[in-house]
Every structure is written in C-alpha cells, then in structure tokens.
Design a protein around this motif. Structure first.
Motif, PDB file in Angstrom:
ATOM      1  N   LEU A  17      69.299 -14.007 -28.248  1.00  0.00           N
ATOM      2  CA  LEU A  17      70.023 -14.639 -29.714  1.00  0.00           C
ATOM      3  C   LEU A  17      69.892 -13.101 -30.623  1.00  0.00           C
ATOM      4  O   LEU A  17      71.167 -12.951 -31.333  1.00  0.00           O
ATOM      5  N   ARG A  21      73.698 -12.243 -31.989  1.00  0.00           N
ATOM      6  CA  ARG A  21      73.774 -12.513 -33.287  1.00  0.00           C
ATOM      7  C   ARG A  21      73.994 -10.855 -33.812  1.00  0.00           C
ATOM      8  O   ARG A  21      74.783 -10.610 -34.735  1.00  0.00           O
ATOM      9  N   ASP A  22      73.051  -9.881 -33.424  1.00  0.00           N
ATOM     10  CA  ASP A  22      72.966  -8.576 -34.041  1.00  0.00           C
ATOM     11  C   ASP A  22      73.481  -7.490 -33.373  1.00  0.00           C
ATOM     12  O   ASP A  22      73.682  -6.464 -33.715  1.00  0.00           O
ATOM     13  N   TRP A  89      63.743 -14.458 -39.222  1.00  0.00           N
ATOM     14  CA  TRP A  89      64.575 -15.246 -38.143  1.00  0.00           C
ATOM     15  C   TRP A  89      63.794 -15.337 -36.695  1.00  0.00           C
ATOM     16  O   TRP A  89      63.771 -16.459 -36.216  1.00  0.00           O
TER      17      TRP A  89
END
Length: 183
Positions: A17, A21-22, A89
């Motif tokens: 993730l 995501r990043d 997160w």
C-alpha cells in the motif's frame, strides 16, 4: 494467528500500500507503527479476556470492527494533525490487517471461518473463566507443536514459511527499514 503471522501480514500490506499510495517504501517509523498495530488487538483483548472478567474472551473489544474502524480513523486523524500522517496510516493498516487474519486462521487449521467477534458486542462472544495467561499461552503452543507433527501441520509450515518469507523479502526489497545503513 500467532504474533509473527500478524506482523508478516501487516508488513506486506504496508509495503504494497505504501508503494501504491505514496510511490515509496515504508519508513522506519511506519514499520514500528505497523508492528504495533498488528499486535494491538491482542495486547488489549488477551490480558483482559484471558486474565480477567473485564472482557468475555481474548477476541472481543479490540477485535471488533465497531472499535477498530473508529479507533484507526482517530489515530490517522491525530497523526495527520501532528504531521505524522503516514505513521498513523501505517498503524491503521497493521490494526485492520490483524482482523482478517483471525477470521481465516481457523480455516488453516481445518475449521470454519470465525466472524462473530467482528461485531462484538452486537454478537455474543463465548465467555471463559479467567486463566493464567502464561499457562494458557504454553497450552496453545503445545497444541500448535502437536499440529505441526500432522500432515495438515506440514502444509501449515509451508504456508507459514511462504508468509513469513514473503514478509522478509518485502522488508529486504524495502531496504530493511529500521536497520542502520551498513554502507
């Protein structure tokens, strides 16, 4: 699931993730946060459910989606407000990755999935009398070792090695966050 299995699932989820995501690998603080998140439900529920009568079982309060989702959202919000959004997160990923593991773990041992705890206290939890936590853990370990001597146990070991090995591989590909650079 055993603690190392929860950690492996959570780290793999964080690694994937984070990259999606990043576009980056997890950092050291994120790695610590996901590790804490993966253990959090058991650190709350096991002592209060096994060693006392405060909770009905070792998978109730902190394992319930009714607690996990709002608590994870709160951690993410507070972390974001303090400039540590990615760390919050990571905790939420670890925490929420823990729950499906406890749903499917009984299936790995030949039983049906366990779902009722996800909606505790709206669903009943089988209450147990307080026991010695250390004695209970030793009994669970003995059952686990006995399982490993069976044909199903051998399959379990292969799956375990794939899971933990996959997590270690992800960690190495992520350039081993938390380990000082040896260069």
């Amino acid at each position: 699931m055993w603690p190392w299995e929860h950690l492996a699932c959570g780290y793999v989820a964080l690694s994937v993730l984070s990259r999606l995501r990043d576009g980056d690998r997890p950092t050291g603080p994120q790695t610590v946060a996901v590790a804490v998140g993966t253990q959090f439900p058991d650190l709350v529920d096991k002592p209060l459910g096994w060693g006392t009568t405060l909770l009905p079982s070792g998978i109730s309060l902190a394992h319930s989606l009714l607690v996990a989702v709002p608590l994870s959202a709160a951690v993410v919000a507070v972390a974001r407000e303090t400039g540590h959004g990615r760390v919050g997160w990571a905790f939420a990923i670890g925490y929420l990755a823990h729950l499906p593991g406890d749903v499917v773990y009984p299936m790995a041992l030949g039983g049906p999935p366990r779902l009722a705890f996800l909606l505790w206290p709206l669903t009943e939890s089988v209450a147990s009398a307080p026991v010695s936590i250390t004695g209970h853990v030793w009994a669970l370990l003995a059952q686990f070792v006995a399982l490993l001597a069976t044909p199903a146990g051998r399959v379990y070991v292969v799956l375990e090695l794939l899971l933990v090995g996959g997590a270690i591989l992800a960690w190495v590909l992520d350039e081993t966050p938390l380990v000082p650079d040896a260069r």
